[in-house]
Design a protein around this motif. Structure first.
Motif, PDB file in Angstrom:
ATOM      1  N   THR A  36       0.841  -1.229   0.094  1.00  8.28           N
ATOM      2  CA  THR A  36       0.035   0.090   0.034  1.00  8.28           C
ATOM      3  C   THR A  36       0.909   1.256   0.029  1.00  8.28           C
ATOM      4  O   THR A  36       1.804   1.520   0.627  1.00  8.28           O
ATOM      5  N   ASN A  37       0.663   2.191  -0.881  1.00  9.06           N
ATOM      6  CA  ASN A  37       1.277   3.318  -0.947  1.00  9.06           C
ATOM      7  C   ASN A  37       0.720   4.373   0.042  1.00  9.06           C
ATOM      8  O   ASN A  37      -0.430   4.599   0.072  1.00  9.06           O
ATOM      9  N   THR A  38       1.447   4.877   1.055  1.00 12.54           N
ATOM     10  CA  THR A  38       0.837   5.994   1.877  1.00 12.54           C
ATOM     11  C   THR A  38       1.855   7.241   1.607  1.00 12.54           C
ATOM     12  O   THR A  38       3.022   7.057   1.201  1.00 12.54           O
ATOM     13  N   TYR A  39       1.553   8.509   1.737  1.00 10.96           N
ATOM     14  CA  TYR A  39       2.020   9.542   1.254  1.00 10.96           C
ATOM     15  C   TYR A  39       1.954  10.611   2.183  1.00 10.96           C
ATOM     16  O   TYR A  39       0.910  10.709   3.038  1.00 10.96           O
ATOM     17  N   ASN A 160      -1.339  19.999 -10.109  1.00  9.88           N
ATOM     18  CA  ASN A 160      -2.344  19.217 -10.920  1.00  9.88           C
ATOM     19  C   ASN A 160      -2.065  17.769 -10.813  1.00  9.88           C
ATOM     20  O   ASN A 160      -1.887  16.911 -11.800  1.00  9.88           O
ATOM     21  N   ALA A 161      -1.985  17.339  -9.606  1.00  8.46           N
ATOM     22  CA  ALA A 161      -1.516  15.912  -9.218  1.00  8.46           C
ATOM     23  C   ALA A 161      -2.897  15.248  -8.499  1.00  8.46           C
ATOM     24  O   ALA A 161      -3.810  15.979  -7.984  1.00  8.46           O
ATOM     25  N   LEU A 162      -2.898  14.061  -8.731  1.00  7.93           N
ATOM     26  CA  LEU A 162      -4.214  13.039  -8.157  1.00  7.93           C
ATOM     27  C   LEU A 162      -3.525  12.045  -7.404  1.00  7.93           C
ATOM     28  O   LEU A 162      -2.841  11.176  -7.983  1.00  7.93           O
ATOM     29  N   PHE A 163      -4.241  12.013  -6.179  1.00  8.96           N
ATOM     30  CA  PHE A 163      -3.989  10.681  -5.409  1.00  8.96           C
ATOM     31  C   PHE A 163      -5.010   9.709  -5.589  1.00  8.96           C
ATOM     32  O   PHE A 163      -6.280  10.230  -4.929  1.00  8.96           O
ATOM     33  N   GLY A 170      -1.164   1.312 -10.432  1.00  8.94           N
ATOM     34  CA  GLY A 170       0.101   1.178 -11.144  1.00  8.94           C
ATOM     35  C   GLY A 170       0.121  -0.306 -11.639  1.00  8.94           C
ATOM     36  O   GLY A 170       0.299  -1.076 -10.878  1.00  8.94           O
ATOM     37  N   GLU A 171       0.311  -0.570 -12.860  1.00 15.28           N
ATOM     38  CA  GLU A 171       0.749  -1.733 -13.473  1.00 15.28           C
ATOM     39  C   GLU A 171      -0.202  -2.821 -13.179  1.00 15.28           C
ATOM     40  O   GLU A 171       0.115  -4.019 -13.027  1.00 15.28           O
ATOM     41  N   PRO A 199      -1.133   6.477  -7.226  1.00 15.53           N
ATOM     42  CA  PRO A 199      -2.177   5.506  -7.016  1.00 15.53           C
ATOM     43  C   PRO A 199      -1.801   4.943  -5.488  1.00 15.53           C
ATOM     44  O   PRO A 199      -0.862   5.142  -4.691  1.00 15.53           O
ATOM     45  N   GLY A 200      -2.796   4.136  -4.821  1.00 18.07           N
ATOM     46  CA  GLY A 200      -2.957   3.411  -3.820  1.00 18.07           C
ATOM     47  C   GLY A 200      -1.840   2.313  -3.842  1.00 18.07           C
ATOM     48  O   GLY A 200      -1.428   2.015  -2.708  1.00 18.07           O
TER      49      GLY A 200
END
Length: 296
Positions: A36-39, A160-163, A170-171, A199-200
């Motif tokens: 899981t991607n956390t930001y 101009n980015a979207l989480f 991705g992939e 992406p998540g």
């Protein structure tokens, strides 16, 4: 949903832009991809944390602590994209082991069932278009149901980015609860025309318009593949598994239940479209093509 594709290795901690640091959830798997991607978002001392990974993950907690220390930062607040456990699971440990004072933990409220208890954390429920602000970053919540009913993506005006949460991966392609809502949410993202998607799960997407268009076309193609199987077997009643076996050739067996769920969403949509009929045989759902009778 991964299907044996070799994934791009991701660093456990990586600064992606002036305002964004990704901390990988250290929970790889068929559905979580590399994890899981956390930001952490913002360029000031206080940062917004988007999602929190899986529960009881000591490696992720160490990496999150290290990132905060290395950047002389604290967590201003936590924003959750949706209720799945690999996105909310780290809340309890963050509240206990990292935070010195309580912070706001925001998400959209689930309507069908109550949201899970995340004590000692506590949710603040926000609405569509809610704005989150921190030094150097403004995030606008956009309700994008489909993957889950409460799903949001977060648009960052400054880049101009979207989480994208789990609406876009991705992939890989995403799974969803409701296909009709999901397709509308994909169109919402396409209409924004972001420069970049975070992406998540999976790699950063640097060609968002092309990528989201692929997602939409992929769903339409999948629908056509399902129709083709039913057309080939006109007059027969096929189970969801029968259809999945024909459409998803060579799929990892562990992913068959998810593929059946995805196919069933397509089939339910096709029933609404008047193209497919649902037949209940001995408590098993089966599907058949609707054939048009001539009036002559």
């Amino acid at each position: 949903m991964a299907s044996g594709v070799k994934l791009t290795p991701l660093a456990a901690i990586e600064k992606l832009s002036e305002r964004i640091i990704r901390i990988l959830g250290c929970n790889p798997g068929n559905h979580t991809l590399q994890g899981t991607n956390t930001y952490l978002v913002g360029n000031g001392k206080k940062k917004i944390l988007i999602d929190t990974g899986s529960p009881d993950n000591a490696e992720y907690m160490r990496n999150l602590k290290k990132t905060l220390q290395d950047h002389n930062s604290t967590i201003q607040e936590i924003v959750i994209t949706h209720w799945h456990n690999d996105h909310i699971g780290g809340i309890k440990d963050i509240c206990t082991d990292i935070l010195t004072d309580p912070v706001k933990i925001s998400k959209l409220e689930r309507k069908s069932v109550p949201d899970q208890d995340v004590s000692p954390g506590k949710y603040t429920f926000v609405e569509d278009k809610h704005l989150f602000t921190t030094e150097g970053a403004t995030l606008r919540a956009i309700h994008t149901p489909g993957h889950t009913e409460d799903h949001i993506v977060l648009y960052m005006e400054e880049e101009n980015a979207l989480f994208a949460g789990d609406t876009i991966l991705g992939e890989s392609t995403a799974v969803f609860e409701d296909l009709h809502s999901y397709m509308q949410s994909l169109q919402k993202i396409l209409d924004i025309k972001p420069n970049i998607l975070y992406p998540g799960h999976g790699i950063v997407i640097e060609n968002p318009v092309e990528y989201v268009t692929y997602y939409i076309n992929h769903r339409n193609e999948r629908e056509n593949q399902i129709l083709a199987v039913l057309q080939k077997n006109t007059g027969q009643n096929l189970s969801t598994l029968d259809i999945v076996t024909s459409v998803y050739v060579g799929l990892n067996p562990s992913l068959i239940p998810s593929a059946c769920g995805s196919a069933r969403h397509h089939l339910k949509k096709l029933v609404k479209d008047g193209k497919v009929e649902l037949i209940n045989e001995a408590d098993e759902e089966k599907w058949t093509l609707v054939t048009r009778k001539s009036n002559i």
